[in-house]
Design a protein around this motif. Structure first.
Motif, PDB file in Angstrom:
ATOM      1  N   SER A 198      22.508  42.580  23.385  1.00  0.00           N
ATOM      2  CA  SER A 198      21.983  42.293  24.605  1.00  0.00           C
ATOM      3  C   SER A 198      23.355  41.497  25.532  1.00  0.00           C
ATOM      4  O   SER A 198      24.267  41.113  24.637  1.00  0.00           O
ATOM      5  CB  SER A 198      21.004  41.158  24.335  1.00  0.00           C
ATOM      6  OG  SER A 198      21.750  39.906  23.968  1.00  0.00           O
ATOM      7  N   CYS A 206      15.606  29.330  29.450  1.00  0.00           N
ATOM      8  CA  CYS A 206      16.051  30.418  30.367  1.00  0.00           C
ATOM      9  C   CYS A 206      16.554  29.788  31.791  1.00  0.00           C
ATOM     10  O   CYS A 206      17.400  30.168  32.223  1.00  0.00           O
ATOM     11  CB  CYS A 206      14.997  31.535  30.646  1.00  0.00           C
ATOM     12  SG  CYS A 206      14.446  32.003  29.232  1.00  0.00           S
ATOM     13  N   CYS A 250       9.258  33.736  31.539  1.00  0.00           N
ATOM     14  CA  CYS A 250      10.228  34.749  31.118  1.00  0.00           C
ATOM     15  C   CYS A 250      10.146  35.671  30.173  1.00  0.00           C
ATOM     16  O   CYS A 250      10.247  36.948  30.229  1.00  0.00           O
ATOM     17  CB  CYS A 250      11.477  33.933  31.195  1.00  0.00           C
ATOM     18  SG  CYS A 250      12.295  32.814  32.240  1.00  0.00           S
ATOM     19  N   CYS A 286       7.610  38.842  30.150  1.00  0.00           N
ATOM     20  CA  CYS A 286       8.522  40.162  30.721  1.00  0.00           C
ATOM     21  C   CYS A 286       9.497  40.632  30.110  1.00  0.00           C
ATOM     22  O   CYS A 286       9.641  41.833  29.992  1.00  0.00           O
ATOM     23  CB  CYS A 286       8.221  40.014  32.194  1.00  0.00           C
ATOM     24  SG  CYS A 286       6.825  39.638  32.983  1.00  0.00           S
ATOM     25  N   HIS A 287      10.225  39.724  29.731  1.00  0.00           N
ATOM     26  CA  HIS A 287      11.571  40.182  29.017  1.00  0.00           C
ATOM     27  C   HIS A 287      11.557  40.170  27.339  1.00  0.00           C
ATOM     28  O   HIS A 287      11.270  38.810  27.128  1.00  0.00           O
ATOM     29  CB  HIS A 287      12.812  39.379  29.536  1.00  0.00           C
ATOM     30  CG  HIS A 287      12.950  39.547  30.874  1.00  0.00           C
ATOM     31  ND1 HIS A 287      13.999  40.326  31.603  1.00  0.00           N
ATOM     32  CD2 HIS A 287      12.227  38.930  32.235  1.00  0.00           C
ATOM     33  CE1 HIS A 287      13.969  40.308  32.648  1.00  0.00           C
ATOM     34  NE2 HIS A 287      12.957  39.320  33.166  1.00  0.00           N
ATOM     35  N   ASP A 288      12.072  40.986  26.861  1.00  0.00           N
ATOM     36  CA  ASP A 288      12.000  40.604  25.236  1.00  0.00           C
ATOM     37  C   ASP A 288      13.190  39.728  25.182  1.00  0.00           C
ATOM     38  O   ASP A 288      14.234  39.644  25.689  1.00  0.00           O
ATOM     39  CB  ASP A 288      12.660  42.174  24.767  1.00  0.00           C
ATOM     40  CG  ASP A 288      12.724  41.909  23.145  1.00  0.00           C
ATOM     41  OD1 ASP A 288      13.850  41.372  22.874  1.00  0.00           O
ATOM     42  OD2 ASP A 288      12.034  42.418  22.510  1.00  0.00           O
ATOM     43  N   THR A 298      16.668  40.921  26.073  1.00  0.00           N
ATOM     44  CA  THR A 298      16.343  40.692  27.368  1.00  0.00           C
ATOM     45  C   THR A 298      15.791  41.834  28.224  1.00  0.00           C
ATOM     46  O   THR A 298      15.834  41.364  29.553  1.00  0.00           O
ATOM     47  CB  THR A 298      17.613  39.937  27.965  1.00  0.00           C
ATOM     48  OG1 THR A 298      18.705  40.960  28.220  1.00  0.00           O
ATOM     49  CG2 THR A 298      18.276  38.922  27.028  1.00  0.00           C
ATOM     50  N   GLN A 299      15.740  42.878  27.740  1.00  0.00           N
ATOM     51  CA  GLN A 299      15.143  43.678  28.463  1.00  0.00           C
ATOM     52  C   GLN A 299      13.765  43.755  28.976  1.00  0.00           C
ATOM     53  O   GLN A 299      12.869  43.137  28.503  1.00  0.00           O
ATOM     54  CB  GLN A 299      15.263  45.257  27.686  1.00  0.00           C
ATOM     55  CG  GLN A 299      16.623  45.754  27.464  1.00  0.00           C
ATOM     56  CD  GLN A 299      17.527  46.023  28.670  1.00  0.00           C
ATOM     57  OE1 GLN A 299      16.965  46.939  29.297  1.00  0.00           O
ATOM     58  NE2 GLN A 299      18.642  45.378  28.704  1.00  0.00           N
ATOM     59  N   VAL A 300      13.340  44.115  30.283  1.00  0.00           N
ATOM     60  CA  VAL A 300      11.984  44.065  30.738  1.00  0.00           C
ATOM     61  C   VAL A 300      11.128  45.170  29.914  1.00  0.00           C
ATOM     62  O   VAL A 300      11.413  46.380  29.833  1.00  0.00           O
ATOM     63  CB  VAL A 300      12.076  44.491  32.111  1.00  0.00           C
ATOM     64  CG1 VAL A 300      10.487  44.557  32.435  1.00  0.00           C
ATOM     65  CG2 VAL A 300      12.902  43.490  33.123  1.00  0.00           C
TER      66      VAL A 300
END
Length: 363
Positions: A42, A131, A203, A206-208, A212-214
């Motif tokens: 990431s 975040c 956060c 929606c984000h892994d 951090t991918q959507v």
């Protein structure tokens, strides 16, 4: 049982942080090894990213940058190292991407409120708090007001320079007018915190949290008939005035964003009497367009050639252009706020240069 465990990801330097012994598997069944691999792949775990290597030549990350650009700095900010929370006391270790210990400490879990550059403190952030610390930018519209105060709107001033909001400003965009991340023109009203549906309102919803991918499956399951989140729109007005509202709200923001850059260039040439261009990957982004071709070539994107003919009106518009640029997910985080900042910047420039505002619509 507790034991000293390396905080990890320090480029060969070992820093001990007290952590609970990690379980072999996460709650959703993924192995610890799998989670670490995700993290290392990431942006937060990228050893080679300029975000974590920029200060290698200096041997330390300065206090002002340490909270977000070194794991030791973030732990210092949290007070997880025994220091006072909310401040960084010492320069931080280089080559130290944000690692497991940044979020998996009692101090991180307890964090629930964060102060923004405007001075506004937002409470009740829950899992989004860690975040928010690093994705709020370094400036607010208030800073632009302060810098431009007392200077005629169209006076070129040597006291002005481009002011960069910083990078990855999603938290400031999401909170909109509540934290004033963008420059908000007097007499206008702006969208506040964008409230998505309850199961997509943080956060990590929606984000892994590790890649951090959507995770787009949830978007598509609710917004039927689209395959790409950029095609989603809940407002069907033609905001950018191009006569086409068939695309997603992302297309409307892109349209206005492109028009704003063109307006900035027209104003600079006509009012500041010095052509301007934008280089997306090079600080300080706005440069003298020496050959007047509307583009900034490699030879022009050099600090000595930075744009220096700023007026207050031009600086405000350029700042808002950068706010939108530095949150590529703004069409999800707070589309109304993005559209309002762009529309009002165009409208303000139209007081001095020929911009037909009749086709534009403000949300």
């Amino acid at each position: 049982m507790r034991m000293p465990r390396s905080a990890g990801f320090f480029g060969g330097m070992v820093v001990l942080v007290w952590l609970a012994v990690a379980p072999a598997q996460s709650q959703d069944g993924e192995s610890l090894d799998a989670l670490v691999e995700k993290w290392l792949a990431s942006p937060h775990g990228d050893y080679h990213s300029q975000s974590f290597t920029y200060w290698n030549k200096d041997g330390e990350v300065p206090v002002d940058c340490a909270a977000c650009h070194s794991q030791t700095g973030f732990l210092d900010y949290l007070g997880a190292d025994g220091s006072a929370s909310g401040v960084v006391d010492h320069p931080a270790v280089i080559n130290a991407p944000i690692g497991c210990a940044s979020c998996h400490t009692s101090a991180a879990h307890a964090l629930d409120s964060v102060s923004f550059p405007s001075g506004v403190t937002v409470d009740g952030l829950g899992s989004s708090a860690v975040c928010t610390v690093c994705h709020q930018g370094r400036l607010s519209g208030d800073d632009i007001s302060t810098a431009t105060g007392g200077i005629d709107e169209d006076e070129v001033s040597g006291d002005l320079a481009f002011m960069n909001v910083h990078y990855g400003v999603a938290a400031a965009v999401m909170r909109g007018s509540d934290v004033r991340g963008g420059y908000q023109y007097p007499g206008k009203t702006y969208a506040g915190t964008f409230a998505h549906v309850p199961n997509a309102n943080t956060c990590v919803a929606c984000h892994d949290p590790h890649t951090t991918q959507v995770e787009t499956d949830g978007c598509i399951s609710c917004h039927r008939g689209v395959e790409d989140p950029r095609d989603i729109r809940m407002r069907h007005t033609d905001f950018d005035g191009d006569g086409d509202n068939a695309g997603g709200i992302h297309a409307e923001i892109l349209g206005l964003h492109g028009d704003l850059l063109a307006a900035i260039q027209s104003y600079a040439a006509e009012i500041s009497d010095a052509s301007i261009g934008y280089a997306p990957g090079t600080y300080p982004y706005f440069f003298q367009d020496s050959d007047g071709d509307g583009q900034i070539g490699d030879d022009e994107a050099a600090y000595p050639n930075r744009y220096q003919s700023w007026t207050p009106r031009l600086l405000k518009a350029a700042y808002n252009y950068q706010v939108v640029k530095k949150d590529p997910g703004g069409y999800v985080h707070n589309p109304a706020y993005m559209l309002q900042l762009l529309h009002d910047s165009l409208e303000d420039l139209s007081a001095q240069v020929d911009i037909d505002m009749t086709a534009y619509r403000r949300p």
